[in-house]
Write an enzyme that holds these catalytic residues in place. Structure first.
Site, PDB file in Angstrom:
ATOM      1  N   ASN B 135      39.539  62.657  19.455  1.00 50.56           N
ATOM      2  CA  ASN B 135      40.626  63.586  19.093  1.00 50.56           C
ATOM      3  C   ASN B 135      40.092  64.808  18.355  1.00 50.56           C
ATOM      4  O   ASN B 135      40.702  65.872  18.345  1.00 50.56           O
ATOM      5  CB  ASN B 135      41.640  62.925  18.137  1.00 50.56           C
ATOM      6  CG  ASN B 135      42.339  61.728  18.713  1.00 50.56           C
ATOM      7  OD1 ASN B 135      42.701  60.829  17.972  1.00 50.56           O
ATOM      8  ND2 ASN B 135      42.532  61.684  20.012  1.00 50.56           N
ATOM      9  N   HIS B 137      37.857  67.042  18.494  1.00 51.55           N
ATOM     10  CA  HIS B 137      37.446  68.358  19.016  1.00 51.55           C
ATOM     11  C   HIS B 137      38.623  69.323  19.086  1.00 51.55           C
ATOM     12  O   HIS B 137      38.438  70.517  19.238  1.00 51.55           O
ATOM     13  CB  HIS B 137      36.791  68.222  20.396  1.00 51.55           C
ATOM     14  CG  HIS B 137      37.749  68.275  21.549  1.00 51.55           C
ATOM     15  ND1 HIS B 137      38.689  67.300  21.795  1.00 51.55           N
ATOM     16  CD2 HIS B 137      37.920  69.200  22.513  1.00 51.55           C
ATOM     17  CE1 HIS B 137      39.385  67.630  22.862  1.00 51.55           C
ATOM     18  NE2 HIS B 137      38.950  68.776  23.324  1.00 51.55           N
ATOM     19  N   CYS B 253      45.887  64.999  28.788  1.00 49.39           N
ATOM     20  CA  CYS B 253      44.572  65.452  28.327  1.00 49.39           C
ATOM     21  C   CYS B 253      43.494  64.387  28.514  1.00 49.39           C
ATOM     22  O   CYS B 253      42.345  64.707  28.772  1.00 49.39           O
ATOM     23  CB  CYS B 253      44.646  65.864  26.866  1.00 49.39           C
ATOM     24  SG  CYS B 253      45.734  67.265  26.607  1.00 49.39           S
ATOM     25  N   CYS B 427      35.407  52.903  39.574  1.00 51.49           N
ATOM     26  CA  CYS B 427      35.907  54.200  39.099  1.00 51.49           C
ATOM     27  C   CYS B 427      36.028  54.102  37.577  1.00 51.49           C
ATOM     28  O   CYS B 427      35.448  53.213  36.974  1.00 51.49           O
ATOM     29  CB  CYS B 427      37.240  54.560  39.761  1.00 51.49           C
ATOM     30  SG  CYS B 427      38.579  53.468  39.291  1.00 51.49           S
TER      31      CYS B 427
END
Lengths: 110, 469
Positions: B135, B137, B253, B427
């Site tokens: 978080n 950044h 995000c 993935c």
């Protein structure tokens, strides 16, 4: 929204050829600048483009043209705000040559 | 010698314990004092009635306009007071106002810091989340010391650190239909600084039901949006977006990424709009939307539609009441969870077509001939990947099946005729790998299997040092 950074050159050329032919066949078309935002950019791969539509076309006709050109854009067909020349315009507004149509889907991140 | 060293250690230990006890006592005293002051703030309006801070003769010796500003207020907010278009009245309005910030993340961080700094009398902070390293950044209100702790607590302490004279109310919970009316009704202005579409509809409807202006901001990737809803007859969120976007269009995000400063810019602008509304200055961004485009450095402001007469929430014949609000299922309506962390788990494949990350590890350790296809986008693959994995992004898989065939042939070249190499697909979280395997089964790779839970499960169950993002 003055400057366009990424016009699709190929398309502009095609339209110019059409225009030349158009003059001969007297079939004029008008040119609409389209700005894509948020998800519309991911779906089309463009930040903006130019589409040719027939005179008398409405905002919604232009959007329909965009859907046929970029079928994946239909994903957000029910969830986008439209702005014509930075103003709100109902779907039945008649377009003029050089108009700028912005396709604005909501962003929800934060 | 040993005895003396031991005595010495004991002595140091006793000293430390005594200091610890004394510090803890001081901490209790300070917390008690904080409680007393906060209660005074709560009971007595916006300004602290702290002894010594306010001069009892002050109001008598000043003219009426600045009568409610203490000398400390005047000094602290002097640059505001010097602005002719803001001045004493603007500051007094701010000090008397209350603003609720929903979300103490990328948008809420700068918004909260500015609201606290500029002297909003009461700030409410809602967030159910805890601070995480990834978080920091962008969520600049938090710092490393608060990792693992409540975002609301971290944000409240940062705000207090900037301005101890305002009141901060902490709501370390998610905003939902059950608590929203109660919380929102206590505030003059609401800031939507959330990260998901469900909460956005919920907050907008709640503001319509309670008649509160809503400053809405959003940011993702390199773009941001900002507008003011339901202000003086302006449109609400539903007027503009009556139908929620489909799930695929709701990016967040943690999947799509965000340049840290982008929500920072939008959060600052949210603070600005909220301050304008709370202090009754300027022209709020109502009926218009600001679109921020970071890479070409462009800001567009477009007019958006006015209030829709047919709007379900605020239209002419709308029957949206407190009761209907409380019984409305927002997660069902938007098909999106209230948190951007809750992700629907896809279950596309039969168990026989799946293996766990532990089982895959055993296969590697046994030296089993196999091909591992990583179907994440290339820029994800660049962050971190498993050894010898072959990156074929899901979107390109169809045109690159030949590469899988070649890789399998290479693996099978040393095997006895008739033996096959296994084909595994991985993935990030285990959804796209299922889609890929489902596709591969139909195009000549019937034995393909996916790794359940993807690289996340690899990092959790097999190799904790595998870098996660």
């Amino acid at each position: 929204m003055e400057d366009i950074t990424m016009t699709t050159d190929k398309e502009t050329q095609e339209r110019e050829i059409k225009d030349e032919k158009g003059k001969l066949k007297s079939l004029p078309s008008i040119e609409i600048k389209v700005l894509f935002f948020a998800r519309a950019r991911d779906l089309t791969g463009f930040t903006n483009t130019v589409v040719s539509v027939k005179p008398g076309c409405t905002t919604l006709d232009c959007v329909a043209e965009l859907f046929s050109k970029f079928p994946s854009l239909r994903e957000i067909k029910d969830s986008m705000a439209l702005a014509l020349n930075k103003e709100y315009a109902p779907g039945n507004t008649i377009l003029n040559n050089g108009d700028e149509l912005a396709i604005i889907p909501p962003i929800s991140g934060g | 010698m040993e005895g003396r060293e031991c005595d010495c250690r004991e002595g140091r230990r006793a000293g430390i314990l005594a200091e610890l006890k004394s510090l803890k006592q001081q901490k209790i005293e300070i917390e008690k004092r904080i409680n007393v002051i906060e209660t005074q703030l709560h009971d007595g309006g916006h300004f602290a009635e702290e002894e010594g801070v306010r001069d009892p003769h002050h109001s008598a010796s000043c003219n009426s306009a600045s009568a409610s500003l203490t000398p400390q207020d005047i000094y602290r907010y002097s640059r505001h007071l010097l602005l002719p278009s803001f001045g004493v009245q603007g500051q007094l309005n701010l000090l008397k106002s209350s603003i609720l910030v929903v979300g103490a993340g990328g948008l809420g961080s700068p918004a909260l810091l500015y609201l606290a700094a500029c002297g909003v009398g009461c700030i409410g902070i809602v967030d159910h989340d805890v601070v995480e390293l990834n978080n920091l950044h962008r969520q600049i209100i938090h710092n490393e010391a608060y990792i693992g702790q409540s975002k609301v607590k971290s944000a409240a302490e940062a705000c207090h650190g900037i301005n101890s004279t305002i009141r901060i109310v902490e709501y370390p919970e998610a905003l939902g239909s059950q608590n929203a009316l109660d919380i929102v009704s206590k505030y003059d202005v609401v800031i939507d600084a959330t990260d998901n579409v469900s909460t956005r509809y919920l907050i907008s409807d709640c503001c319509v039901v309670l008649g509160k202006p809503l400053v809405s901001g959003a940011a993702l990737g390199l773009e941001g949006q900002l507008t003011v809803y339901h202000h003086k007859g302006g449109p609400c969120y539903r007027c503009l977006f009556p139908s929620p976007p489909p799930q695929a269009a709701c990016q967040n995000c943690s999947d799509s990424g965000v340049l840290g400063v982008v929500p920072g810019v939008i959060g600052c602008l949210q603070a600005l709009e909220a301050i304008k509304i709370a202090s009754s200055v300027g022209e709020p961004l109502s009926g218009r939307m600001l679109l921020f485009d970071a890479l070409p450095a462009r800001i567009h402001i477009v007019k958006i539609r006015g209030r829709s007469l047919n709007c379900v929430a605020c239209g002419e014949n709308a029957t949206f009441t407190r009761d209907s609000f409380q019984s409305f299922d927002y997660e069902k309506f938007t098909q999106a969870p209230f948190s951007d962390k809750t992700r629907p788990k896809l279950s596309l494949l039969p168990e026989s077509a799946r293996i766990s990350s532990k089982e895959y590890n055993e296969c590697v350790e046994r030296g089993e001939p196999h091909v591992l296809v990583d179907v994440r986008p290339e820029h994800h693959f660049m962050i971190a990947s498993l050894p010898k994995s072959l990156n074929l992004p899901l979107s390109t898989l169809q045109s690159r099946l030949g590469e899988i065939e070649e890789a399998l042939k290479r693996e099978e070249s040393d095997l006895s005729p008739g033996s096959h190499a296994s084909l595994y697909v991985v993935c990030r979280r285990g959804n796209d790998s299922q889609r890929a395997v489902d596709y591969l089964h139909g195009v000549g790779f019937p034995l393909a299997q996916d790794i359940i839970g993807g690289l996340e499960s690899w990092a959790r169950d097999v190799y904790p040092n595998f870098p996660m993002y």
